[in-house]
Design a protein around this motif. Structure first.
Motif, PDB file in Angstrom:
ATOM      1  N   GLY A 179       0.530  -1.304  -0.052  1.00  0.00           N
ATOM      2  CA  GLY A 179      -0.153  -0.210   0.027  1.00  0.00           C
ATOM      3  C   GLY A 179       0.421   1.155   0.212  1.00  0.00           C
ATOM      4  N   PHE A 180       2.173   1.229   0.682  1.00  0.00           N
ATOM      5  CA  PHE A 180       2.884   2.036   0.711  1.00  0.00           C
ATOM      6  C   PHE A 180       3.765   2.249  -1.314  1.00  0.00           C
ATOM      7  CE2 PHE A 180       1.704   2.705   4.755  1.00  0.00           C
ATOM      8  CZ  PHE A 180       1.450   3.986   4.921  1.00  0.00           C
ATOM      9  N   GLY A 181       3.613   1.338  -1.791  1.00  0.00           N
ATOM     10  CA  GLY A 181       4.220   0.924  -2.680  1.00  0.00           C
ATOM     11  C   GLY A 181       5.678   0.263  -3.049  1.00  0.00           C
ATOM     12  N   ALA A 182       5.662  -0.570  -1.998  1.00  0.00           N
ATOM     13  CA  ALA A 182       6.675  -1.870  -2.266  1.00  0.00           C
ATOM     14  C   ALA A 182       6.035  -3.213  -3.366  1.00  0.00           C
ATOM     15  CB  ALA A 182       6.367  -2.352  -0.647  1.00  0.00           C
ATOM     16  N   TYR A 183       7.029  -4.104  -3.249  1.00  0.00           N
ATOM     17  CA  TYR A 183       6.488  -5.448  -4.199  1.00  0.00           C
ATOM     18  C   TYR A 183       7.254  -6.167  -3.684  1.00  0.00           C
ATOM     19  CZ  TYR A 183      10.344  -3.073  -7.123  1.00  0.00           C
ATOM     20  OH  TYR A 183      11.208  -2.204  -8.020  1.00  0.00           O
ATOM     21  N   VAL A 184       6.500  -7.586  -4.849  1.00  0.00           N
ATOM     22  CA  VAL A 184       7.497  -8.639  -4.537  1.00  0.00           C
ATOM     23  C   VAL A 184       8.522  -8.725  -5.197  1.00  0.00           C
ATOM     24  CG1 VAL A 184       8.085 -10.916  -4.033  1.00  0.00           C
ATOM     25  CG2 VAL A 184       6.110 -10.091  -3.459  1.00  0.00           C
ATOM     26  N   PHE A 185       8.334  -8.853  -6.456  1.00  0.00           N
ATOM     27  CA  PHE A 185       9.005  -8.206  -7.886  1.00  0.00           C
ATOM     28  C   PHE A 185       7.795  -7.887  -8.754  1.00  0.00           C
ATOM     29  CE2 PHE A 185       9.109 -12.898  -6.911  1.00  0.00           C
ATOM     30  CZ  PHE A 185      10.560 -13.165  -5.884  1.00  0.00           C
ATOM     31  N   GLY A 186       9.686  -7.513  -9.474  1.00  0.00           N
ATOM     32  CA  GLY A 186       8.598  -6.173 -10.772  1.00  0.00           C
ATOM     33  C   GLY A 186       7.674  -6.958 -11.269  1.00  0.00           C
ATOM     34  N   HIS A 187       7.491  -6.574 -11.968  1.00  0.00           N
ATOM     35  CA  HIS A 187       5.999  -6.864 -12.951  1.00  0.00           C
ATOM     36  C   HIS A 187       6.190  -6.282 -14.718  1.00  0.00           C
ATOM     37  CE1 HIS A 187       2.252  -8.940 -14.834  1.00  0.00           C
ATOM     38  NE2 HIS A 187       3.151  -9.919 -14.762  1.00  0.00           N
ATOM     39  N   ASN A 188       6.366  -6.955 -15.769  1.00  0.00           N
ATOM     40  CA  ASN A 188       5.782  -6.324 -17.114  1.00  0.00           C
ATOM     41  C   ASN A 188       4.699  -7.009 -17.350  1.00  0.00           C
ATOM     42  OD1 ASN A 188       6.217  -6.606 -19.650  1.00  0.00           O
ATOM     43  ND2 ASN A 188       7.176  -4.628 -19.429  1.00  0.00           N
ATOM     44  N   GLU A 189       3.280  -6.356 -18.549  1.00  0.00           N
ATOM     45  CA  GLU A 189       2.609  -7.085 -19.108  1.00  0.00           C
ATOM     46  C   GLU A 189       3.094  -8.126 -20.117  1.00  0.00           C
ATOM     47  OE1 GLU A 189      -0.626  -7.730 -17.408  1.00  0.00           O
ATOM     48  OE2 GLU A 189      -0.139  -6.652 -16.222  1.00  0.00           O
ATOM     49  N   GLU A 190       4.803  -7.463 -20.715  1.00  0.00           N
ATOM     50  CA  GLU A 190       4.494  -8.609 -21.937  1.00  0.00           C
ATOM     51  C   GLU A 190       6.206  -9.884 -21.346  1.00  0.00           C
ATOM     52  OE1 GLU A 190       5.919  -5.719 -24.153  1.00  0.00           O
ATOM     53  OE2 GLU A 190       3.891  -4.958 -24.743  1.00  0.00           O
ATOM     54  N   THR A 191       6.060  -9.332 -20.305  1.00  0.00           N
ATOM     55  CA  THR A 191       7.858  -9.580 -20.082  1.00  0.00           C
ATOM     56  C   THR A 191       7.141 -10.873 -18.503  1.00  0.00           C
ATOM     57  OG1 THR A 191       9.039  -8.497 -18.937  1.00  0.00           O
ATOM     58  CG2 THR A 191       9.600  -8.817 -21.244  1.00  0.00           C
ATOM     59  N   GLY A 192       6.388 -10.247 -18.130  1.00  0.00           N
ATOM     60  CA  GLY A 192       5.790 -11.389 -17.077  1.00  0.00           C
ATOM     61  C   GLY A 192       7.152 -10.786 -15.265  1.00  0.00           C
ATOM     62  N   TYR A 193       7.570 -11.665 -14.773  1.00  0.00           N
ATOM     63  CA  TYR A 193       7.713 -11.165 -13.469  1.00  0.00           C
ATOM     64  C   TYR A 193       9.251 -11.160 -13.318  1.00  0.00           C
ATOM     65  CZ  TYR A 193       3.859 -11.687 -10.896  1.00  0.00           C
ATOM     66  OH  TYR A 193       2.431 -11.968 -10.258  1.00  0.00           O
TER      67      TYR A 193
END
Length: 430
Positions: A213-227
């Motif tokens: 909710g503050f902007g963290a994420y597990v892995f970066g994600h791209n719709e075309e290339t995935g995680y």
């Protein structure tokens, strides 16, 4: 290979294909488009010949099996295809399929949580699926969850996430974290086992919303290339802000370090806790304990105005890559998960549908308890399904425990991120 198709192939091709076995690129999965909207599986001149039966591994859970029984009976009446079921715990199905699939003894369909898809695909146990026009039947998060490296590997059946439960006798529905903090300050009396707010804050599954909710994420994600497993966002600025919020709950004595699910569930059901965070699976016990005083709500908004981003889990039907009946297996899965049958499954088994119309329909939105979970799904995001996710849980849960014990937030998160990175590199042989 489908029997009728084999009859059209040369003997040489039969030998070659049989020797190669099924793989991610050589399975035929496209389903013909129905000529009109109908709940009955469509057959056209292009449809493969109907098999006499389809084999399905269902999860070994009583209410789920009960819900599916009548759906399968309707499918049999509509298509003339018998459905043979084998109950196997869904967490044991992959290991069994790895043994039975290559020998031809596996099912046509099996049932899996989406976060296992990466490992299943790497073992060539599931066939990619073309949902065709039916793709629009499912929620965006559900489709994203069953997509791996740009291909769809599951027909979504169930979505689940967690939300807020509250005791109406103690608090009003909490809309913000300020409301939660106020309840914690006014109601907590640890000596009497009374608390304003409890949750499994040292468990990444439940604490993730307060990081994301503050902007963290597990892995970066791209719709075309995935995680991107090399892009870990669990120690960035947003993660530190979320960690400091969680740390404050322990520092102020709102949540005891030693709390566990049994303590949380027991005290809440006894009416000694104002607010908890849990999934819909806890609803029966909470209803039994609190009766008409039980309420549910989406997760409370953070100080930045964002609704916390919860993990969304998706259970889906997957097609055995060794199945000779993949077309009709897909048709069966689409039939099970259509709006009508999704509503029936929810009413009997209590699991929220991944079918968009069903999730947004009257059956769900008129349910005073489940509607909050359905709304929270729209704020959530699927758990990453790539194998690297398995390297995240232990290091990050350790970091959460260190934070609960008063260790420095930034240092704990940075150490966890570095450990995760190292573990991923080692698992990939780098």
């Amino acid at each position: 290979m489908k029997q009728h198709w084999l009859s059209l192939m040369t003997i040489l091709m039969l030998v070659v294909l049989t020797a190669c076995g099924p793989g991610r690129g050589d399975v035929q999965t496209s389903a013909p488009k129905p000529e009109e909207e109908t709940s009955t599986p469509a057959a056209s001149d292009e449809s493969p010949e109907k098999p006499a039966s389809l084999s399905v591994w269902v999860n070994d859970e009583e209410t789920q099996r009960e819900a599916l029984e009548s759906i399968f009976t309707s499918f049999e009446e509509d298509t003339g295809i018998q459905v043979e079921t084998t109950p196997i715990n869904m967490l044991d199905q992959v290991e069994a399929l790895a043994l039975d699939g290559p020998s031809g003894n596996g099912p046509d369909l099996f049932f899996q949580p989406h976060d296992r898809i990466g490992n299943i695909v790497l073992q060539n146990l599931a066939a990619p699926i073309d949902l065709g026009d039916a793709e629009t039947d499912y929620t965006e998060n559900a489709l994203k969850a069953v997509t791996y490296e740009g291909e769809t590997y599951g027909i979504p059946m169930v979505v689940e996430t967690y939300a807020t439960y509250y005791n109406k006798a103690l608090v009003d529905a909490p809309e913000t974290m300020e409301d939660v903090t106020a309840a914690a300050e006014s109601l907590t009396n640890a000596a009497n086992n009374e608390y304003g707010f409890l949750m499994e804050a040292a468990n990444l599954y439940f604490s993730y919303p307060f990081f994301a909710g503050f902007g963290a994420y597990v892995f970066g994600h791209n719709e075309e290339t995935g995680y991107d497993a090399a892009d870990i966002g669990l120690a960035n600025e947003g993660a530190i802000e979320g960690g400091q919020l969680i740390s404050s709950w322990y520092e102020n004595g709102y949540i005891p370090v030693e709390v566990n699910p049994d303590i949380i569930n027991g005290l809440f059901a006894e009416g000694k806790v104002g607010i908890v965070i849990n999934g819909p699976w806890a609803l029966p016990d909470y209803q039994k304990g609190l009766g008409e005083n039980l309420g549910t709500a989406p997760l409370p908004k953070l100080s930045n105005g964002n609704v916390p981003v919860s993990f969304v889990g998706v259970k889906s039907w997957m097609v055995n890559s060794y199945s000779e009946n993949q077309h009709w297996a897909i048709e069966l899965a689409k039939y099970i998960s259509n709006e009508e049958n999704s509503n029936h499954y929810f009413e009997v088994a209590g699991e929220m549908p991944a079918n968009k119309s069903a999730l947004e329909g009257d059956v769900i939105t008129s349910n005073e308890y489940i509607q909050a979970f359905a709304e929270q799904v729209s704020y959530g995001e699927p758990m990453p399904s790539i194998p690297a996710m398995q390297q995240v849980w232990e290091p990050f849960n350790n970091a959460l425990l260190f934070i609960a014990q008063g260790e420095d937030v930034e240092a704990s998160l940075t150490d966890a991120k570095n450990t995760i990175q190292t573990n991923i590199e080692m698992s990939q042989g780098q």
